[in-house]
Design a protein around this motif. Structure first.
Motif, PDB file in Angstrom:
ATOM      1  N   LYS A 104      16.076  11.296  17.042  1.00  0.00           N
ATOM      2  CA  LYS A 104      15.068  12.337  16.808  1.00  0.00           C
ATOM      3  C   LYS A 104      15.412  13.562  17.633  1.00  0.00           C
ATOM      4  CE  LYS A 104      11.462   9.246  15.502  1.00  0.00           C
ATOM      5  NZ  LYS A 104      11.104   7.991  15.964  1.00  0.00           N
ATOM      6  N   PRO A 105      15.227  14.749  17.066  1.00  0.00           N
ATOM      7  CA  PRO A 105      15.528  15.982  17.799  1.00  0.00           C
ATOM      8  C   PRO A 105      14.748  16.056  19.113  1.00  0.00           C
ATOM      9  CG  PRO A 105      15.176  16.457  15.480  1.00  0.00           C
ATOM     10  CD  PRO A 105      14.807  15.022  15.691  1.00  0.00           C
ATOM     11  N   GLY A 106      15.473  16.497  20.168  1.00  0.00           N
ATOM     12  CA  GLY A 106      14.870  16.689  21.473  1.00  0.00           C
ATOM     13  C   GLY A 106      14.781  15.453  22.328  1.00  0.00           C
ATOM     14  N   GLU A 107      15.212  14.291  21.834  1.00  0.00           N
ATOM     15  CA  GLU A 107      15.046  13.059  22.599  1.00  0.00           C
ATOM     16  C   GLU A 107      16.347  12.462  23.114  1.00  0.00           C
ATOM     17  OE1 GLU A 107      12.754  10.199  20.492  1.00  0.00           O
ATOM     18  OE2 GLU A 107      11.061  11.551  20.188  1.00  0.00           O
ATOM     19  N   LEU A 108      17.409  12.489  22.321  1.00  0.00           N
ATOM     20  CA  LEU A 108      18.644  11.803  22.700  1.00  0.00           C
ATOM     21  C   LEU A 108      19.751  12.794  23.052  1.00  0.00           C
ATOM     22  CD1 LEU A 108      18.776   9.014  19.971  1.00  0.00           C
ATOM     23  CD2 LEU A 108      17.871   8.857  22.266  1.00  0.00           C
ATOM     24  N   THR A 109      20.700  12.336  23.881  1.00  0.00           N
ATOM     25  CA  THR A 109      21.869  13.133  24.250  1.00  0.00           C
ATOM     26  C   THR A 109      23.062  12.686  23.411  1.00  0.00           C
ATOM     27  OG1 THR A 109      22.588  11.571  25.948  1.00  0.00           O
ATOM     28  CG2 THR A 109      21.036  13.303  26.632  1.00  0.00           C
ATOM     29  N   ARG A 110      24.192  13.394  23.595  1.00  0.00           N
ATOM     30  CA  ARG A 110      25.424  12.994  22.880  1.00  0.00           C
ATOM     31  C   ARG A 110      25.801  11.553  23.197  1.00  0.00           C
ATOM     32  NH1 ARG A 110      27.134  18.145  24.837  1.00  0.00           N
ATOM     33  NH2 ARG A 110      27.244  19.643  23.144  1.00  0.00           N
ATOM     34  N   GLY A 111      25.723  11.193  24.475  1.00  0.00           N
ATOM     35  CA  GLY A 111      26.071   9.830  24.885  1.00  0.00           C
ATOM     36  C   GLY A 111      25.161   8.794  24.253  1.00  0.00           C
TER      37      GLY A 111
END
Length: 154
Positions: A47-54
């Motif tokens: 979901k946008p704004g929650e997860l990073t690339r890793g």
């Protein structure tokens, strides 16, 4: 004319039918999955704004490709193809999941596209002219005979 008993005729027909089925089965269409299609339940977690690339890499795996320039976008590309006997391969379904990241590496946008979102690109068929003249192989081989600098050889 020889007459075969009924069991011999039945066995012959059965053998012929099995051979025909084997040939038909060998020529049946082969549907092959290709690429990296994220599972829908895993994709729903991005979901946008929650997860990073890793986080995305750990959840979905490495992307099929990334954007060449501009904002960083990861593409997960998958398709299903089929081929019947010796015919050309035909694409049945294609899906592209594009995940864009902001400057901090946080998910900015998630888009799913199918084959209808693609565009046909016309390939330009032209060649770059080279300077000079076109010579045959014989002219190229014999063209330098007698051309040498006597002063450079000293």
């Amino acid at each position: 004319m020889t007459y075969l008993p009924r069991p011999a005729r039945t066995a012959g027909r059965l053998t012929l039918a099995l051979a025909a089925l084997t040939v038909l089965a060998a020529c049946s269409a082969d549907i092959a999955p290709r690429g990296n299609e994220p599972a829908p339940e895993l994709l729903a977690q991005v979901k946008p704004g929650e997860l990073t690339r890793g986080d995305v890499r750990a959840l979905l795996g490495s992307p099929s490709t990334t954007s060449a320039f501009g904002d960083e976008t990861w593409y997960y590309i998958s398709s299903q193809t089929t081929q019947w006997a010796f015919n050309a391969t035909e694409e049945l379904q294609r899906q592209v999941v594009a995940i864009s990241f902001d400057d901090r590496g946080i998910v900015k946008d998630v888009r799913t596209m199918d084959e209808t979102a693609g565009r046909d690109v016309e390939i330009v068929d032209r060649t770059t002219p080279t300077p000079g003249r076109e010579e045959t192989i014989i002219q190229q081989l014999l063209g330098n005979l007698g051309r040498f600098n006597k002063d450079a050889a000293k």
